[in-house]
Scaffold this motif. Structure first.
Motif, PDB file in Angstrom:
ATOM      1  N   MET A  81      16.236   3.753  -0.770  1.00 45.61           N
ATOM      2  CA  MET A  81      15.060   4.887  -0.203  1.00 45.61           C
ATOM      3  C   MET A  81      14.202   4.203  -1.535  1.00 45.61           C
ATOM      4  N   LEU A  82      15.398   3.504  -2.426  1.00 46.03           N
ATOM      5  CA  LEU A  82      13.406   2.910  -3.003  1.00 46.03           C
ATOM      6  C   LEU A  82      13.105   1.257  -2.371  1.00 46.03           C
ATOM      7  N   THR A 127       8.671  -6.186  -5.203  1.00 43.20           N
ATOM      8  CA  THR A 127       9.398  -4.409  -5.383  1.00 43.20           C
ATOM      9  C   THR A 127       9.542  -3.488  -6.729  1.00 43.20           C
ATOM     10  N   THR A 187       6.726  -2.822  -8.397  1.00 36.30           N
ATOM     11  CA  THR A 187       6.089  -2.113  -7.712  1.00 36.30           C
ATOM     12  C   THR A 187       6.645  -0.615  -7.934  1.00 36.30           C
ATOM     13  N   GLY A 198       6.193   0.918 -10.937  1.00 37.14           N
ATOM     14  CA  GLY A 198       4.677   1.163 -11.565  1.00 37.14           C
ATOM     15  C   GLY A 198       3.985   2.873 -11.100  1.00 37.14           C
ATOM     16  N   LEU A 199       5.322   2.980  -9.906  1.00 38.11           N
ATOM     17  CA  LEU A 199       4.528   4.920  -8.928  1.00 38.11           C
ATOM     18  C   LEU A 199       5.548   4.893  -9.177  1.00 38.11           C
ATOM     19  N   GLY A 200       6.381   5.047 -10.560  1.00 44.64           N
ATOM     20  CA  GLY A 200       7.448   6.457 -11.328  1.00 44.64           C
ATOM     21  C   GLY A 200       8.675   6.076 -11.987  1.00 44.64           C
ATOM     22  N   PRO A 219       5.863  -3.312 -18.360  1.00 39.64           N
ATOM     23  CA  PRO A 219       5.891  -2.511 -19.642  1.00 39.64           C
ATOM     24  C   PRO A 219       5.766  -0.615 -19.221  1.00 39.64           C
ATOM     25  N   ALA A 264       0.382  -0.310 -17.641  1.00 39.81           N
ATOM     26  CA  ALA A 264       0.631  -1.316 -17.030  1.00 39.81           C
ATOM     27  C   ALA A 264       0.416  -2.660 -18.223  1.00 39.81           C
ATOM     28  N   ARG A 315       3.508   8.167 -14.638  1.00 37.22           N
ATOM     29  CA  ARG A 315       2.490   7.524 -13.715  1.00 37.22           C
ATOM     30  C   ARG A 315       2.959   8.054 -12.448  1.00 37.22           C
ATOM     31  N   ARG A 316       4.237   9.181 -12.556  1.00 39.24           N
ATOM     32  CA  ARG A 316       3.953   9.350 -11.025  1.00 39.24           C
ATOM     33  C   ARG A 316       2.787  10.568 -11.104  1.00 39.24           C
ATOM     34  N   TYR A 332      -3.504  -0.981  -5.305  1.00 37.78           N
ATOM     35  CA  TYR A 332      -3.501  -1.885  -5.647  1.00 37.78           C
ATOM     36  C   TYR A 332      -4.743  -2.969  -5.203  1.00 37.78           C
ATOM     37  N   ARG A 356       0.440  -4.285  -2.424  1.00 39.42           N
ATOM     38  CA  ARG A 356       2.178  -4.053  -2.431  1.00 39.42           C
ATOM     39  C   ARG A 356       2.482  -2.824  -2.421  1.00 39.42           C
ATOM     40  N   LEU A 415       5.271  -1.963   0.620  1.00 42.47           N
ATOM     41  CA  LEU A 415       7.709  -2.435   0.513  1.00 42.47           C
ATOM     42  C   LEU A 415       7.171  -3.165   1.604  1.00 42.47           C
ATOM     43  N   GLN A 430       9.856  -4.424   3.118  1.00 39.79           N
ATOM     44  CA  GLN A 430      11.042  -4.117   4.595  1.00 39.79           C
ATOM     45  C   GLN A 430      11.240  -2.345   4.395  1.00 39.79           C
ATOM     46  N   LEU A 431      10.199  -2.029   4.203  1.00 40.88           N
ATOM     47  CA  LEU A 431       9.556  -0.168   4.013  1.00 40.88           C
ATOM     48  C   LEU A 431       9.031  -0.415   5.529  1.00 40.88           C
ATOM     49  N   LEU A 433       7.597   7.125  -0.503  1.00 38.93           N
ATOM     50  CA  LEU A 433       8.093   7.033  -1.688  1.00 38.93           C
ATOM     51  C   LEU A 433       7.928   7.663  -3.457  1.00 38.93           C
ATOM     52  N   PRO A 434       6.521   7.594  -3.895  1.00 40.91           N
ATOM     53  CA  PRO A 434       6.329   8.298  -4.602  1.00 40.91           C
ATOM     54  C   PRO A 434       7.252  10.010  -4.879  1.00 40.91           C
ATOM     55  N   ARG A 439      10.102  10.930  -3.085  1.00 36.42           N
ATOM     56  CA  ARG A 439      11.232   9.840  -3.099  1.00 36.42           C
ATOM     57  C   ARG A 439      12.058   9.756  -4.338  1.00 36.42           C
ATOM     58  N   LEU A 440      11.270   9.319  -5.775  1.00 38.41           N
ATOM     59  CA  LEU A 440      11.351   8.880  -6.452  1.00 38.41           C
ATOM     60  C   LEU A 440      11.377  10.325  -7.836  1.00 38.41           C
ATOM     61  N   ARG A 452       0.347   6.424  -0.080  1.00 37.58           N
ATOM     62  CA  ARG A 452       0.722   5.992  -1.115  1.00 37.58           C
ATOM     63  C   ARG A 452       0.196   7.032  -2.463  1.00 37.58           C
TER      64      ARG A 452
END
Ligand code: ADP
Ligand code: MG
Lengths: 289, 253
Positions: free
Chosen positions: A1-2, A191, A194, A197-199, A289, B85, B112-113, B119, B123, B125, B127-128, B136-137, B139-140, B184
């Protein structure tokens, strides 16, 4: 998932962890074998009295019968000696067969007679020894205490060695996981940055690596442990002349303590994998950071 | 035209209501810089040559700011401070009501969420595929897969890339990657959208489409800051402007 599915795809990790588990299994097997041998040798050796009478059939000092008979008489009247018995031929053979083969009598050696007894006295056996020396010069008196202490010391030091081996093996396994994790982190650096950075929480990212490390370590350790089992069985079989009769059916008859400890190896490897991966990733993430 | 700015996702309309209900530390400032300095560590430069010096400005809830200035002026550096950052060498930064210096790692991640970032180099990913990148955000944030599917497909339709959702970034054109990056950044409905030269790799027509998308989000209540050195774009969309030169703020308004 990540997108961290490829983290730790290294094939080296399971192989090395497997090798470490193999060594660990041998170390555990060795430590247990030691303990078993010690136990079977010690028994009640501490209180056991062994009297060796060389040339038992020669005349005694007073020329009044055989040396063995004189020793037996002296033992019978000593209040501190109980249950004196001359060891029979069968038992002698059993004792010496590991060293000289099963047909020791056929070698034509004149063996000393051995009298076993229990020492019930409070002090040492010096007086008894002197007394027996007088009626049958050359007779040796030994208490088991000496041997019991030696065997206990030997067992302890061998087990300490095994423990040291286990610790080194665990450290090497942890180092292997740490190195594999670091290479995974380097490979997925962008990866991870990133996703961070997305949290993503540090625990999210560390958890990914740790979950993978668990499976790789577990798989490797299972393989290594399974490979060690036949080797352990073979060693156990080699040790049977000391611990009991050698029968083919004993071959796969590993000691219960070993069978109980061996499954702990893959579990420990999995734990080492998880903890090491967690710590490595969290340490690395500190640079972000 | 592949993505039509007049067809806003219905769900995004809720953003405005939520934004109106939330208050941040008694004020409605989304970004607040007070005498902020930034010095890059290990930088091979004279110590007095800070990347940013004496920066003070504010962006109100629902505001839009251009961030302009020549290359090397410090635009990216300023945006990095906003999306947590980088840490400032001096000064006080408040983002969405939180003082950046006072929050722990976990709180920073959660903050950050709520900030969508586009960017300069996307940026994504590699592989996705497009769908999973956009997801991604969400799911995070541990949203349910049903919710993820609903929102991701809606956003992908909005940026006109629904039909490309199974393509990986290297199978997409620069403009398509740009739109996936935007999708995203906004899929989890951030309070604040930060875009670093988002039109840099786009031709004029694509840049125009992108601006329609961003201004649409801004109208729905998202606070937006866009770094650019595209003067024509700034002229066509006359929002307030923060202007940097040599690490100093030379214009605000
Ligand atoms: N990671 C870094 N380390 C050291 N110096 C940096 C770093 N990033 C940017 N800089 C320097 O800071 C200054 C501002 O850069 P930047 O914020 O990228 O400007 P812009 O985005 O306006 O082109 C430049 O002089 C650049 O060389
Ligand atoms: Mg820049």
């Amino acid at each position: 998932m990540l997108g961290l599915r490829a983290a730790l795809s290294d094939r080296l990790l399971p192989v090395l962890v497997g090798a470490m588990s193999f060594l660990a299994a041998l170390a555990i097997g060795g430590a247990l074998a030691c303990a078993t041998l010690a136990a079977s040798w010690q028994g009640d050796t501490a209180a056991a009295l062994t009297i060796q009478v060389p040339q038992p059939t020669e005349p005694d000092a007073a020329n009044d019968g055989t040396r063995l008979a004189a020793v037996q008489r002296a033992l019978a009247i000593n209040p501190n000696v109980r249950g004196a018995a001359v060891m029979g031929e069968a038992e002698m053979n059993r004792l010496i067969s590991p060293w000289l083969g099963s047909d020791a009598a056929g070698l034509g050696l004149t063996l000393p007679a051995v009298v076993t007894a229990q020492w019930a006295g409070a002090g040492g056996t010096a007086a008894l020894a002197a007394q027996l020396q007088a009626v049958s010069p050359g007779t040796l008196v030994k208490t088991g205490l000496f041997w019991a202490e030696r065997v206990a010391a030997l067992t302890t030091s061998l087990q300490a060695c095994a423990l040291a081996v286990l610790m080194v093996v665990a450290l090497v396994a942890a180092a292997v996981v740490a190195v594999a994790t670091r290479s995974g982190l380097a490979q997925l650096r962008e990866t991870i940055e990133t996703v961070h950075g997305l949290g993503a929480l540090d625990s999210d990212i560390a958890g990914r690596f740790a979950a993978r490390a668990i499976w790789l370590a577990l798989g490797g350790a299972l393989g290594g442990t399974l490979l060690a089992l036949p080797v352990l069985a073979w060693l156990a079989w080699l040790a049977t002349p000391f611990t009991g009769p050698a029968r083919f059916s004993d071959f796969f008859n590993l000691p219960p303590a070993l069978l109980a400890l061996v499954p702990l190896l893959p579990a420990s490897a999995a734990l080492i994998g998880w903890v090491t991966a967690q710590l490595t990733v969290r340490g690395w993430l500190r640079h972000l950071p | 035209m592949q993505f039509a700015a007049n067809k806003y996702p219905a769900r995004l309309a809720g953003v405005r209501l939520v934004a109106a209900l939330e208050t941040y530390g008694g004020s409605s400032l989304m970004v607040r810089f007070d005498d902020v300095w930034l010095r890059y560590r290990h930088a091979d430069r004279a110590p007095e040559a800070e990347a940013l010096r004496r920066i003070s400005f504010e962006i109100e809830d629902g505001g839009f700011r251009w961030l302009t200035g020549p290359s090397g002026a410090g635009k990216t550096s300023l945006l990095k401070l906003i999306y947590l950052a980088e840490h400032p060498a001096r000064g006080r930064i408040e983002i969405l009501g939180s003082r950046a210096a006072r929050i722990n790692r976990r709180e920073a991640a959660l903050l950050r969420r709520r900030i969508g970032v586009v960017y300069q180099d996307f940026r994504l990913l590699p592989q996705l595929d497009a769908y999973d990148n956009v997801a991604l955000p969400m799911r995070l944030a541990r949203r349910s897969e049903a919710q993820v599917e609903a929102d991701v497909t809606e956003i992908l339709r909005w940026v006109g890339l629904f039909h490309r959702m199974r393509a990986r970034p290297d199978e997409l054109s620069g403009g398509e990657q740009q739109r996936i990056a935007i999708a995203r950044a906004v899929v989890a409905r951030p309070k604040l959208l930060v875009a670093d030269e988002p039109t840099g790799n786009l031709d004029d027509e694509q840049a125009e489409r992108l601006m329609l998308l961003i201004t649409a989000l801004n109208k729905l209540g998202t606070t937006v800051i866009v770094a650019t050195h595209n003067a024509g774009l700034v002229e066509r969309y006359p929002f307030p402007r923060l202007s940097l030169e040599h690490g100093r703020l030379v214009h605000d308004g």
